[in-house]
Design a protein around this motif. Structure first.
Motif, short mmCIF file in Angstrom:
data_model
loop_
_atom_site.label_atom_id
_atom_site.label_comp_id
_atom_site.label_asym_id
_atom_site.label_seq_id
_atom_site.Cartn_x
_atom_site.Cartn_y
_atom_site.Cartn_z
N ARG A 223 5.56 5.75 2.65
CA ARG A 223 5.24 4.70 1.69
C ARG A 223 5.61 5.15 0.27
N LEU A 224 5.36 6.42 -0.04
CA LEU A 224 5.75 6.94 -1.35
C LEU A 224 7.26 6.92 -1.53
N ALA A 225 8.00 7.24 -0.43
CA ALA A 225 9.46 7.19 -0.51
C ALA A 225 9.94 5.76 -0.76
N LYS A 226 9.28 4.79 -0.14
CA LYS A 226 9.64 3.40 -0.35
C LYS A 226 9.37 2.98 -1.80
N ILE A 227 8.23 3.45 -2.35
CA ILE A 227 7.92 3.15 -3.74
C ILE A 227 8.96 3.76 -4.66
N ALA A 228 9.40 5.00 -4.35
CA ALA A 228 10.42 5.66 -5.17
C ALA A 228 11.74 4.89 -5.15
N ARG A 229 12.10 4.35 -3.97
CA ARG A 229 13.34 3.56 -3.89
C ARG A 229 13.23 2.29 -4.71
N GLN A 230 12.04 1.68 -4.73
CA GLN A 230 11.86 0.49 -5.56
C GLN A 230 11.90 0.83 -7.04
N MET A 231 11.33 1.99 -7.41
CA MET A 231 11.40 2.44 -8.80
C MET A 231 12.84 2.71 -9.20
N GLU A 232 13.63 3.19 -8.25
CA GLU A 232 15.04 3.43 -8.52
C GLU A 232 15.76 2.14 -8.90
N LYS A 233 15.26 1.03 -8.35
CA LYS A 233 15.82 -0.28 -8.66
C LYS A 233 15.15 -0.91 -9.88
N LEU A 234 14.36 -0.09 -10.62
CA LEU A 234 13.64 -0.52 -11.84
C LEU A 234 12.60 -1.58 -11.53
N GLU A 235 12.02 -1.52 -10.32
CA GLU A 235 10.91 -2.40 -9.97
C GLU A 235 9.62 -1.61 -10.17
N PHE A 236 9.03 -1.73 -11.33
CA PHE A 236 7.90 -0.91 -11.70
C PHE A 236 6.55 -1.57 -11.41
N ASP A 237 6.54 -2.69 -10.75
CA ASP A 237 5.28 -3.34 -10.43
C ASP A 237 4.67 -2.81 -9.14
N VAL A 238 5.40 -1.98 -8.38
CA VAL A 238 4.87 -1.44 -7.13
C VAL A 238 3.84 -0.36 -7.46
N ARG A 239 2.85 -0.23 -6.59
CA ARG A 239 1.77 0.74 -6.81
C ARG A 239 1.38 1.40 -5.49
N TYR A 240 0.94 2.66 -5.58
CA TYR A 240 0.36 3.36 -4.44
C TYR A 240 -1.14 3.09 -4.49
N THR A 241 -1.66 2.41 -3.46
CA THR A 241 -3.02 1.90 -3.51
C THR A 241 -4.02 2.66 -2.65
N ASP A 242 -3.56 3.62 -1.81
CA ASP A 242 -4.50 4.34 -0.94
C ASP A 242 -5.45 5.18 -1.78
N ASP A 243 -6.71 5.15 -1.39
CA ASP A 243 -7.73 5.92 -2.12
C ASP A 243 -7.92 7.27 -1.43
N ARG A 244 -6.95 8.15 -1.60
CA ARG A 244 -7.01 9.48 -1.00
C ARG A 244 -7.34 10.50 -2.08
N LYS A 245 -8.07 11.55 -1.69
CA LYS A 245 -8.46 12.60 -2.63
C LYS A 245 -7.67 13.89 -2.42
N ASP A 246 -6.70 13.89 -1.49
CA ASP A 246 -5.94 15.10 -1.22
C ASP A 246 -4.66 15.13 -2.05
N GLU A 247 -3.73 16.06 -1.68
CA GLU A 247 -2.49 16.23 -2.44
C GLU A 247 -1.62 14.97 -2.41
N ILE A 248 -1.62 14.26 -1.28
CA ILE A 248 -0.82 13.04 -1.19
C ILE A 248 -1.37 11.98 -2.15
N GLY A 249 -2.69 11.91 -2.24
CA GLY A 249 -3.29 10.98 -3.20
C GLY A 249 -2.93 11.33 -4.63
#
Length: 514
Positions: A223-249
């Motif tokens: 999911r983070l890789a997908k968000i990065a690809r969208q950011m590459e296309k200058l789509e900055f409205d995407v967000r990582y929404t999982d409430d994780r407390k580890d390194e991935i979060g």
């Protein structure tokens, strides 16, 4: 072909499990027999000690049946709990050759239970005890002392290996303890077989668990890789929404921050680009205005000069002899000359505003007071920018200069320092008293001035970092005013780069030079 992190994680974990199982099997095969033999020797020592204790506490009496039964019960308990073959006997043997002439069995009492006892082996032990020698490759001495000997034995009669202990018991009795050595092979075989079965089951179960668990790590990464690809296309409205407390979060929230920063930066770049475009247009307009100004000045000067020249030539050639005409010619020349004077005066005043020139008035004043006033005047700005401004006001130091112009120089230096301070955010203002000169310096932490720009910073409108100058609203003439003032006062000034910042300075005379 790309291998996913999930596959590699499962493969590495499986290899670690299999390697652990193989290592355990190897250790089981190589070390278990030694440990088994050590345990058996220790066990037989304990059995020997316990039996000796029984016979010490209960002396054998052939006529006391009740005491014999007590000894039997005690020895039976030791034998059953230890799982060994145990015999107590009285042996008569030839002292010279160790041959057994008579064997009397004290334990066990039933002759049918004597099948496990190999008289040939017993003869060998007696020979060893009597003459200290056993010439047989099937007997290997493990350990011994004054009380007993322990052997590793191969019994051809039953094709099996044992650990035997033969020792003295109350001097006139012998004890014979046998423990099977062959059972270790069966134990090791059963143990290894069990390990293999359990290992296969654990490996399969572990693979299934890892496939399930690894999905919890690889899916959010995808999911983070997908968000990065969208950011590459200058789509900055995407967000990582999982409430994780580890390194991935942490990574997900960092990507959200990065997305916001990129969006903000791109917006600022667009704004700066628009501002730059406006600046270019404004500069073009200013250039046009400058050309127009020069053209207008030229035009305005051209007319009065032509009139003055024409009427002056008329007066010279006496075109009109009457006094009234001559007065008219003179009035025209004077009027046009006055207009030119006013125009030149206005241009001089404009030039003074642009270059900071003016009438120099030398005064004898306290430089500490001027510096202190300049420092106090920027106190609000210093607090707003969270800058640490260092200045220590000492005893008065009097100099000769134009107080108003020097105040302007100090203010320009401090303002310049406030605009460029960074890093530790420290500005230090110093007044150093010399014999003939007083040096005033303003140091700020931050980036050094490039070497190629040091000689140009005093020029009018020159800017080292145009983007930064535009940011704080500078116009590039502050240092040119310093240059004009110090050159007008014939005093030294300059700038020096340090590892952690830049220092601007100027010097003033302590005497008036008379």
């Amino acid at each position: 072909m790309m291998k996913s992190m999930r596959t590699r994680l499962v493969c590495i974990s499986t290899m670690m499990i299999v390697l652990s199982i193989v290592l355990f099997l190897v250790m089981n095969i190589c070390l278990l027999p030694r440990f088994y033999e050590y345990s058996k020797k220790h066990q037989m020592n304990n059995v020997y000690s316990q039996v000796c204790k029984v016979f010490e506490e209960n002396s054998w009496d052939e006529n006391d049946t009740e005491k014999q039964i007590d000894i039997y019960d005690s020895v039976d308990k030791i034998r059953e709990n230890s799982g060994v073959s145990l015999y107590v006997m009285q042996i008569k043997a030839n002292v010279n050759n160790g041959d057994i002439s008579e064997v009397t069995y004290l334990y066990p009492s039933m002759s049918g239970r004597m099948q496990d006892l190999n008289l040939e082996l017993l003869r060998k032990y007696v020979q060893f005890k009597q003459i200290g020698s056993v010439n047989d490759e099937n007997y290997e001495v493990l350990e011994g002392n004054d009380q007993y000997e322990m052997f590793r034995v191969y019994d051809k009669r039953v094709d099996s290996r044992y650990i035997d202990l033969v020792g003295g018991l109350q001097d006139k009795y012998w004890i014979y303890i046998r423990n099977s050595y062959s059972s270790i092979n069966e134990s090791a075989y059963i143990s290894n077989k069990f390990i293999i079965y359990v290992g296969v089951f654990v490996t399969i179960l572990f693979i299934a668990i890892m496939v399930f668990v690894s999905a919890g790590y690889t899916k959010p990464i995808l999911r983070l890789a997908k968000i990065a690809r969208q950011m590459e296309k200058l789509e900055f409205d995407v967000r990582y929404t999982d409430d994780r407390k580890d390194e991935i979060g942490v990574l997900g929230h960092s990507m959200n921050s990065l997305s916001d920063k990129l969006e903000e930066t791109i917006s600022e770049l667009k704004t700066a680009n628009n501002e730059l475009q406006k600046d270019l247009e404004k500069r073009s307009e200013q250039e046009e205005m400058r050309k127009e100004f020069i053209a207008n000045v030229s035009h305005e000067l051209k007319t009065p000069i032509a009139l003055i020249q024409g009427y002056a030539e008329g007066l010279k050639e006496n075109i009109n002899d009457d006094s009234e005409s001559r007065d008219f010619y003179c009035e025209v020349i004077m009027d046009e000359a006055e207009k030119m004077s006013k125009m030149v005066k206005n241009l001089l005043e404009l030039n003074q505003l642009e270059f900071g020139n003016g009438v120099i008035q030398l005064e004898h004043f306290d430089i500490q007071e001027v510096v202190s006033a300049a420092v106090n005047s920027v106190d609000i700005i210093v607090k707003q920018k969270n800058v640490k401004l260092l200045y220590e006001k000492n005893d008065p130091i009097y100099v000769w200069a134009d107080e108003y112009m020097i105040a302007d120089v100090i203010t320009n230096y401090i303002s310049n320092a406030l605009n460029h301070v960074s890093g530790e955010n420290v500005i230090e203002v110093k007044v150093v008293d010399g014999e003939e000169k007083v040096r005033v310096s303003v140091f700020n932490t931050g980036e050094k001035i490039p070497r190629e720009d040091i000689g140009k910073i005093w020029e009018k409108f020159y800017k080292v970092d145009k983007a930064r100058t535009r940011e704080y609203g500078g116009n590039g003439i502050g240092l040119s005013i310093v240059k004009a003032v110090m050159e007008a006062l014939n005093q030294e000034y300059g700038v020096e780069n340090y590892d952690n910042g830049v220092e601007f300075w100027f010097e003033l005379d302590k005497t008036n030079g008379d």
